[in-house]
Scaffold this motif. Structure first.
Motif, PDB file in Angstrom:
ATOM      1  N   THR A  62     -22.362   9.626  26.079  1.00 12.89           N
ATOM      2  CA  THR A  62     -22.896   8.327  25.689  1.00 12.89           C
ATOM      3  C   THR A  62     -24.292   8.101  26.258  1.00 12.89           C
ATOM      4  OG1 THR A  62     -20.640   7.444  25.624  1.00 12.89           O
ATOM      5  CG2 THR A  62     -22.429   5.849  25.717  1.00 12.89           C
ATOM      6  N   LEU A  63     -25.244   7.817  25.353  1.00 10.78           N
ATOM      7  CA  LEU A  63     -26.629   7.544  25.745  1.00 10.78           C
ATOM      8  C   LEU A  63     -27.157   6.243  25.138  1.00 10.78           C
ATOM      9  CD1 LEU A  63     -28.052  11.174  25.409  1.00 10.78           C
ATOM     10  CD2 LEU A  63     -27.697   9.909  27.547  1.00 10.78           C
ATOM     11  N   VAL A  64     -26.303   5.525  24.416  1.00 11.68           N
ATOM     12  CA  VAL A  64     -26.664   4.223  23.859  1.00 11.68           C
ATOM     13  C   VAL A  64     -25.491   3.257  24.034  1.00 11.68           C
ATOM     14  CG1 VAL A  64     -28.351   5.057  22.173  1.00 11.68           C
ATOM     15  CG2 VAL A  64     -25.938   4.955  21.537  1.00 11.68           C
ATOM     16  N   HIS A  65     -25.780   1.964  23.980  1.00 11.05           N
ATOM     17  CA  HIS A  65     -24.803   0.865  24.044  1.00 11.05           C
ATOM     18  C   HIS A  65     -24.257   0.568  25.435  1.00 11.05           C
ATOM     19  CE1 HIS A  65     -23.787   1.053  19.504  1.00 11.05           C
ATOM     20  NE2 HIS A  65     -24.513  -0.012  19.746  1.00 11.05           N
ATOM     21  N   GLU A  66     -23.834   1.575  26.155  1.00 10.36           N
ATOM     22  CA  GLU A  66     -23.152   1.353  27.429  1.00 10.36           C
ATOM     23  C   GLU A  66     -24.142   1.319  28.601  1.00 10.36           C
ATOM     24  OE1 GLU A  66     -19.747   0.950  27.877  1.00 10.36           O
ATOM     25  OE2 GLU A  66     -19.578   0.841  25.711  1.00 10.36           O
ATOM     26  N   LYS A  67     -23.591   1.280  29.807  1.00  8.88           N
ATOM     27  CA  LYS A  67     -24.390   1.372  31.024  1.00  8.88           C
ATOM     28  C   LYS A  67     -24.229   2.779  31.588  1.00  8.88           C
ATOM     29  CE  LYS A  67     -25.536  -1.289  35.167  1.00  8.88           C
ATOM     30  NZ  LYS A  67     -25.224  -2.490  35.977  1.00  8.88           N
ATOM     31  N   LEU A  69     -23.742   5.999  34.114  1.00  8.24           N
ATOM     32  CA  LEU A  69     -23.058   6.215  35.379  1.00  8.24           C
ATOM     33  C   LEU A  69     -24.066   6.397  36.500  1.00  8.24           C
ATOM     34  CD1 LEU A  69     -20.171   8.678  34.399  1.00  8.24           C
ATOM     35  CD2 LEU A  69     -20.088   6.196  34.611  1.00  8.24           C
ATOM     36  N   SER A  70     -25.226   6.958  36.164  1.00  5.38           N
ATOM     37  CA  SER A  70     -26.284   7.172  37.154  1.00  5.38           C
ATOM     38  C   SER A  70     -26.904   5.842  37.566  1.00  5.38           C
ATOM     39  CB  SER A  70     -27.372   8.067  36.574  1.00  5.38           C
ATOM     40  OG  SER A  70     -26.846   9.249  36.017  1.00  5.38           O
ATOM     41  N   ASP A  71     -27.494   5.834  38.744  1.00  4.30           N
ATOM     42  CA  ASP A  71     -28.314   4.700  39.153  1.00  4.30           C
ATOM     43  C   ASP A  71     -29.435   4.533  38.134  1.00  4.30           C
ATOM     44  OD1 ASP A  71     -30.198   2.994  40.338  1.00  4.30           O
ATOM     45  OD2 ASP A  71     -29.872   3.808  42.338  1.00  4.30           O
ATOM     46  N   PRO A  72     -29.583   3.352  37.524  1.00  4.53           N
ATOM     47  CA  PRO A  72     -30.625   3.156  36.506  1.00  4.53           C
ATOM     48  C   PRO A  72     -32.023   3.574  36.970  1.00  4.53           C
ATOM     49  CG  PRO A  72     -29.145   1.284  36.528  1.00  4.53           C
ATOM     50  CD  PRO A  72     -28.756   2.142  37.695  1.00  4.53           C
ATOM     51  N   VAL A  73     -32.273   3.485  38.261  1.00  5.04           N
ATOM     52  CA  VAL A  73     -33.582   3.885  38.794  1.00  5.04           C
ATOM     53  C   VAL A  73     -33.817   5.380  38.584  1.00  5.04           C
ATOM     54  CG1 VAL A  73     -34.957   4.091  40.908  1.00  5.04           C
ATOM     55  CG2 VAL A  73     -33.605   2.028  40.500  1.00  5.04           C
ATOM     56  N   LYS A  74     -32.716   6.148  38.525  1.00  7.46           N
ATOM     57  CA  LYS A  74     -32.825   7.600  38.379  1.00  7.46           C
ATOM     58  C   LYS A  74     -32.814   8.062  36.922  1.00  7.46           C
ATOM     59  CE  LYS A  74     -30.786   8.550  42.898  1.00  7.46           C
ATOM     60  NZ  LYS A  74     -29.719   9.261  43.657  1.00  7.46           N
ATOM     61  N   VAL A  75     -32.617   7.112  36.000  1.00  8.63           N
ATOM     62  CA  VAL A  75     -32.653   7.459  34.573  1.00  8.63           C
ATOM     63  C   VAL A  75     -33.512   6.431  33.833  1.00  8.63           C
ATOM     64  CG1 VAL A  75     -30.502   8.786  34.435  1.00  8.63           C
ATOM     65  CG2 VAL A  75     -30.410   6.287  34.299  1.00  8.63           C
ATOM     66  N   LYS A  76     -34.701   6.195  34.355  1.00  6.23           N
ATOM     67  CA  LYS A  76     -35.565   5.141  33.842  1.00  6.23           C
ATOM     68  C   LYS A  76     -35.898   5.300  32.368  1.00  6.23           C
ATOM     69  CE  LYS A  76     -37.908   3.990  38.191  1.00  6.23           C
ATOM     70  NZ  LYS A  76     -39.224   3.965  38.894  1.00  6.23           N
ATOM     71  N   SER A  77     -36.013   6.527  31.888  1.00  6.06           N
ATOM     72  CA  SER A  77     -36.400   6.727  30.489  1.00  6.06           C
ATOM     73  C   SER A  77     -35.265   6.429  29.525  1.00  6.06           C
ATOM     74  CB  SER A  77     -36.896   8.155  30.271  1.00  6.06           C
ATOM     75  OG  SER A  77     -35.835   9.094  30.274  1.00  6.06           O
ATOM     76  N   VAL A  79     -32.990   3.743  29.966  1.00  8.16           N
ATOM     77  CA  VAL A  79     -32.450   2.390  30.074  1.00  8.16           C
ATOM     78  C   VAL A  79     -33.508   1.332  29.793  1.00  8.16           C
ATOM     79  CG1 VAL A  79     -30.689   3.114  31.726  1.00  8.16           C
ATOM     80  CG2 VAL A  79     -32.909   2.293  32.562  1.00  8.16           C
ATOM     81  N   ASP A  80     -32.998   0.117  29.545  1.00  9.42           N
ATOM     82  CA  ASP A  80     -33.906  -1.014  29.349  1.00  9.42           C
ATOM     83  C   ASP A  80     -34.167  -1.713  30.678  1.00  9.42           C
ATOM     84  OD1 ASP A  80     -31.642  -2.552  29.906  1.00  9.42           O
ATOM     85  OD2 ASP A  80     -31.263  -3.050  27.810  1.00  9.42           O
ATOM     86  N   SER A  81     -34.805  -2.855  30.626  1.00 14.23           N
ATOM     87  CA  SER A  81     -35.197  -3.567  31.851  1.00 14.23           C
ATOM     88  C   SER A  81     -33.997  -4.071  32.648  1.00 14.23           C
ATOM     89  CB  SER A  81     -36.109  -4.747  31.499  1.00 14.23           C
ATOM     90  OG  SER A  81     -35.442  -5.646  30.615  1.00 14.23           O
ATOM     91  N   GLU A  82     -32.827  -4.147  32.007  1.00 13.52           N
ATOM     92  CA  GLU A  82     -31.624  -4.617  32.689  1.00 13.52           C
ATOM     93  C   GLU A  82     -30.730  -3.467  33.154  1.00 13.52           C
ATOM     94  OE1 GLU A  82     -29.718  -7.414  30.129  1.00 13.52           O
ATOM     95  OE2 GLU A  82     -31.320  -8.891  30.311  1.00 13.52           O
ATOM     96  N   GLY A  83     -31.188  -2.245  32.959  1.00 11.29           N
ATOM     97  CA  GLY A  83     -30.429  -1.096  33.428  1.00 11.29           C
ATOM     98  C   GLY A  83     -29.364  -0.594  32.483  1.00 11.29           C
ATOM     99  N   PHE A  84     -29.380  -1.056  31.228  1.00 14.35           N
ATOM    100  CA  PHE A  84     -28.437  -0.591  30.219  1.00 14.35           C
ATOM    101  C   PHE A  84     -29.109   0.416  29.294  1.00 14.35           C
ATOM    102  CE2 PHE A  84     -26.333  -4.379  31.648  1.00 14.35           C
ATOM    103  CZ  PHE A  84     -24.983  -4.140  31.443  1.00 14.35           C
TER     104      PHE A  84
END
Length: 283
Positions: A62-67, A69-77, A79-84
């Motif tokens: 899963t790479l869309v819709h959900e949140k 598992l990684s820390d959003p800071v480590k997958v910045k490209s 996620v959106d501004s809310e980390g989803f």
């Protein structure tokens, strides 16, 4: 000989899906499911699998819709501004075209998703993905590598025939989308070659989320020789699903189709062998 994998996507998305998957397996013709590692009902899905081990379980990468598992800071490209994750595949592909996707982040996130499923004691039969993003060329490379390194033997190839209509109330937009997906899927099949097992045929894109009994019967009544996968999306409550998702799926109708006596009789009549992705290894 005709062999058939009937797979329910989105296991762990909601308890209504989880309940339907188990019911369709124990009382119907469902043979396989794909679990969302970041799904809100992942833990209950795992508990159900532990009690009902007669169903093959793949990972619904899963790479869309959900949140993530990684820390959003480590997958910045990713996620959106809310980390989803971004909301749909169109947004994701736009980022690819702008060269804004970090594929090492994709690798790390998908590796974490597979690891979570394995760490919960589930034997993974195959890999597929939410909105079929695993057939995008560079993501296919990542999925191949992760499958081989995790001893996962099979993968979905969502290459529904360009000419297949199946009596569905289709529209031009979905046909165009299906055409693009099938083209990418054929490229992915070529790239995978003999590295992984894949079914010969696939159905469920044009009628995705709307696989009612008569549509499912049309496919089974005309099932090609070889191994076929049919993708399904059952749940036991349209009301509950519609509270969270605006996808306009016929969730309950798909569950009814999977438990239909008409469908069971047609499978028996044609002597179709029901299998899971795990059986492809010994095919």
């Amino acid at each position: 000989m005709k062999k058939l994998i009937i797979n329910a996507d989105d296991f762990a998305l909601h308890n209504s899906v989880n309940n339907a998957v188990i019911k369709a397996n124990t009382t119907g013709v469902l043979t396989s499911t794909s679990i969302i590692p970041s799904g809100r009902c992942f833990d209950s899905a795992v508990d159900l699998i532990r009690k009902n081990n007669n169903i093959g379980v793949g990972v619904h990468l899963t790479l869309v819709h959900e949140k993530p598992l990684s820390d959003p800071v480590k997958v910045k490209s990713l996620v959106d501004s809310e980390g989803f994750f971004h909301n749909n595949y169109i947004d994701f592909i736009k980022k690819i075209l702008k060269n804004e996707i970090d594929y090492q982040e994709v690798y790390n996130e998908l590796a974490a998703q597979i690891a979570k499923v394995k760490d919960n004691g589930i034997t993974i039969t195959h890999l597929d993905s939410h909105q079929h993003l695993h057939v995008l060329p560079r993501i296919t490379d990542i999925v191949i590598d992760l499958a081989l390194s995790n001893n996962i033997k099979a993968v979905r190839i969502p290459a529904e025939s360009f000419s297949f209509l199946g009596g569905y109330p289709w529209n031009v937009t979905r046909v165009i989308g299906r055409t693009g997906l099938t083209f990418l899927s054929k490229l992915a099949r070529f790239k995978i070659g003999k590295k992984l097992y894949m079914p010969d045929h696939f159905f469920g894109m044009l009628a995705g989320g709307n696989m009612k009994e008569d549509y499912l019967f049309n496919i089974i009544n005309n099932l090609p020789y070889g191994v076929t996968e049919i993708m399904m999306h059952p749940a036991d409550s349209n009301r509950e699903m519609n509270e969270f998702y605006s996808w306009k799926y016929s969730w309950e109708d798909e569950l009814s189709a999977l438990t239909s006596d008409l469908i069971k009789k047609e499978i028996n009549k044609q002597k179709i062998e029901l299998i899971s992705f795990g059986d492809l290894v010994n095919d």
